[in-house]
Design an enzyme around this catalytic site. Structure first.
Site, short mmCIF file in Angstrom:
data_model
loop_
_atom_site.label_atom_id
_atom_site.label_comp_id
_atom_site.label_asym_id
_atom_site.label_seq_id
_atom_site.Cartn_x
_atom_site.Cartn_y
_atom_site.Cartn_z
N ALA A 256 -42.86 90.30 97.37
CA ALA A 256 -42.74 89.90 98.77
C ALA A 256 -43.76 88.79 99.01
O ALA A 256 -44.72 88.63 98.24
CB ALA A 256 -43.01 91.10 99.68
N GLY B 284 -42.00 93.46 95.05
CA GLY B 284 -40.64 93.43 95.63
C GLY B 284 -39.62 92.89 94.65
O GLY B 284 -38.44 93.20 94.74
N GLU C 127 -38.74 95.76 92.57
CA GLU C 127 -37.94 96.64 93.43
C GLU C 127 -36.52 96.10 93.61
O GLU C 127 -35.55 96.86 93.62
CB GLU C 127 -38.63 96.80 94.79
CG GLU C 127 -39.95 97.56 94.68
CD GLU C 127 -40.75 97.55 95.96
OE1 GLU C 127 -41.17 96.47 96.40
OE2 GLU C 127 -40.96 98.62 96.53
N GLU D 44 -48.91 96.08 93.65
CA GLU D 44 -49.30 96.19 95.06
C GLU D 44 -50.70 96.79 95.25
O GLU D 44 -51.43 96.41 96.16
CB GLU D 44 -48.28 97.00 95.85
CG GLU D 44 -46.98 96.28 96.14
CD GLU D 44 -45.95 96.42 95.04
OE1 GLU D 44 -46.31 96.75 93.89
OE2 GLU D 44 -44.77 96.19 95.34
C1 LIG Z 1 -42.94 95.34 99.83
C2 LIG Z 1 -43.27 94.47 98.67
C3 LIG Z 1 -44.59 94.10 98.46
C4 LIG Z 1 -44.94 93.14 97.41
O1 LIG Z 1 -44.11 92.66 96.62
S1 LIG Z 1 -46.60 92.69 97.34
C5 LIG Z 1 -46.61 91.30 96.19
C6 LIG Z 1 -46.48 91.74 94.77
N1 LIG Z 1 -46.52 90.60 93.87
C7 LIG Z 1 -47.69 90.12 93.38
O2 LIG Z 1 -48.75 90.64 93.67
C8 LIG Z 1 -47.62 88.94 92.44
C9 LIG Z 1 -48.36 87.77 93.04
N2 LIG Z 1 -48.31 86.60 92.15
C10 LIG Z 1 -49.09 86.53 91.04
O3 LIG Z 1 -49.78 87.45 90.67
C11 LIG Z 1 -49.03 85.24 90.26
O4 LIG Z 1 -48.44 84.26 91.08
C12 LIG Z 1 -48.22 85.36 88.96
C13 LIG Z 1 -48.94 86.26 87.96
C14 LIG Z 1 -46.84 85.90 89.25
C15 LIG Z 1 -48.08 83.96 88.35
O5 LIG Z 1 -49.38 83.37 88.28
P1 LIG Z 1 -49.49 81.80 87.97
O6 LIG Z 1 -48.66 81.43 86.83
O7 LIG Z 1 -50.96 81.49 87.94
O8 LIG Z 1 -48.85 81.09 89.26
P2 LIG Z 1 -49.52 81.01 90.73
O9 LIG Z 1 -50.27 79.73 90.82
O10 LIG Z 1 -50.22 82.26 91.06
O11 LIG Z 1 -48.19 80.95 91.65
C16 LIG Z 1 -47.50 79.72 91.87
C17 LIG Z 1 -47.31 79.61 93.37
O12 LIG Z 1 -46.51 80.71 93.82
C18 LIG Z 1 -47.22 81.41 94.84
N3 LIG Z 1 -46.88 82.82 94.77
C19 LIG Z 1 -46.76 83.58 93.66
N4 LIG Z 1 -46.45 84.84 94.00
C20 LIG Z 1 -46.37 84.88 95.37
C21 LIG Z 1 -46.07 85.92 96.32
N5 LIG Z 1 -45.75 87.15 95.94
N6 LIG Z 1 -46.11 85.59 97.63
C22 LIG Z 1 -46.39 84.32 98.04
N7 LIG Z 1 -46.66 83.29 97.17
C23 LIG Z 1 -46.65 83.59 95.85
C24 LIG Z 1 -48.69 81.15 94.56
O13 LIG Z 1 -49.43 81.36 95.73
C25 LIG Z 1 -48.66 79.70 94.12
O14 LIG Z 1 -48.54 78.90 95.30
P3 LIG Z 1 -49.45 77.55 95.42
O15 LIG Z 1 -48.98 76.67 94.31
O16 LIG Z 1 -49.11 77.04 96.79
O17 LIG Z 1 -50.86 77.99 95.27
#
Ligand SMILES: C/C=C/C(=O)SCCNC(=O)CCNC(=O)[C@H](O)C(C)(C)COP(=O)(O)OP(=O)(O)OC[C@H]1O[C@@H](n2cnc3c(N)ncnc32)[C@H](O)[C@@H]1OP(=O)(O)O
Length: 260
Positions: A66, A111, A114, A134
């Site tokens: 998400a 998400g 999920e 999460e």
């Molecule tokens: C009800 C449901 C709840 C949930 O789902 S809570 C969220 C659960 N998901 C996460 O916690 C994963 C979050 N993302 C990460 O941990 C990392 O990403 C990755 C390991 C997947 C990849 O890392 P890397 O290769 O270093 O890429 P990067 O620079 O972190 O991401 C590229 C751009 O994508 C954005 N992004 C990634 N995941 C999310 C997200 N879940 N929500 C919003 N933005 C996201 C970043 O911020 C960044 O953006 P910019 O280039 O502007 O800095």
């Protein structure tokens, strides 16, 4: 189904829904969830669609969760509404008459995992990664992960994934039964389309009844589930598909099922 965050395509009787926010690794915000809900409502009503593939845009991510940027400012009421919206969308996928295959092309986190578990089964690219991180953000999954994951991989493995927030490889996901098959990224859509195509060649009412039996039966005790199966089996004999399917076998020809 025009939408900015989703790409909707069809290949014969197979629909392909691509989450299209590659700049944020296809993160799900409210706008995407609402578009997914509308798209799947349309597919459910479309008898010309026999199977669905869900995937993510770009080479890196299926859905990386998400949208954290959107969620970061939520209060309790907004978070509850967001969770219920995601659950409603994923329930629609799980209750869709047509089978839904997740073609996991990269990160399937939070998400995203999920979403993949709300699909009927999952095919993954070698580089795909799965997890429910999460707890690293100080929250728990909110789109069904605490309920669907244990039903798929067992309570012990689900507990380990939910409590550690660890990311696992596609091979580990295969080992624990989270995915059915792992293929090279370049072969992923071909594999998913081949399976979806085989499903599309079968009796559509029977496929839908098999999905209902699997889904509803898993929430019943065995005797009630067997009775439910018997009713769906018997119901098949009221369809033209059953007449055509069994006649085709006896006449040694391919069945020609019509979307009734
Ligand atoms: C009800 C449901 C709840 C949930 O789902 S809570 C969220 C659960 N998901 C996460 O916690 C994963 C979050 N993302 C990460 O941990 C990392 O990403 C990755 C390991 C997947 C990849 O890392 P890397 O290769 O270093 O890429 P990067 O620079 O972190 O991401 C590229 C751009 O994508 C954005 N992004 C990634 N995941 C999310 C997200 N879940 N929500 C919003 N933005 C996201 C970043 O911020 C960044 O953006 P910019 O280039 O502007 O800095």
């Amino acid at each position: 189904m025009d939408s900015q965050n989703l790409i909707y395509e069809t290949a014969g009787a197979v629909a392909i829904v691509t989450v299209n926010r590659p700049k944020v690794l296809n993160a799900l915000n409210r706008a995407v969830l609402l578009e997914l809900d509308q798209t799947f409502a349309g597919i459910a009503a479309n008898r010309g669609i026999a199977a669905v593939i869900v995937t993510g845009a770009g080479e890196k991510s299926f859905v990386a969760g998400a949208d954290i940027a959107e969620m970061s400012g939520f209060g309790v009421a907004e978070a509850r509404e967001f969770s219920r919206l995601g659950q409603q969308v994923f329930n629609r996928i799980e209750e869709l008459p047509q089978p839904v295959i997740a073609a996991v092309n990269g990160f399937a986190l939070g998400g995203g995992c999920e979403l993949a578990t709300a699909c009927d089964f999952r095919i993954a690219a070698t580089k795909a990664r799965f997890g429910q991180p999460e707890v690293s953000l100080g929250v728990i999954p909110g789109f069904g992960g605490t309920q669907r994951l244990p039903r798929l991989v067992g309570r012990g493995m689900a507990a380990q994934l939910l409590f550690t927030g660890d990311m696992i490889s596609s091979e580990e996901a295969l080992r624990i039964g989270l995915v059915n098959k792992v293929v090279p990224a370049e072969a992923l859509m071909e594999e998913a389309k081949a399976i979806a195509g085989r499903i599309a060649g079968r009796g559509p009412l029977a496929v839908s009844a098999a999905k209902a039996a699997l889904r509803e039966g898993s929430n019943m005790d065995l005797n009630r589930a067997l009775a439910y199966e018997a009713e769906l089996f018997a119901g098949g004999f009221s369809t033209a598909d059953q007449k055509e399917g069994m006649a085709a076998f006896l006449q040694k020809r391919q069945a020609d099922f019509k979307a009734e």
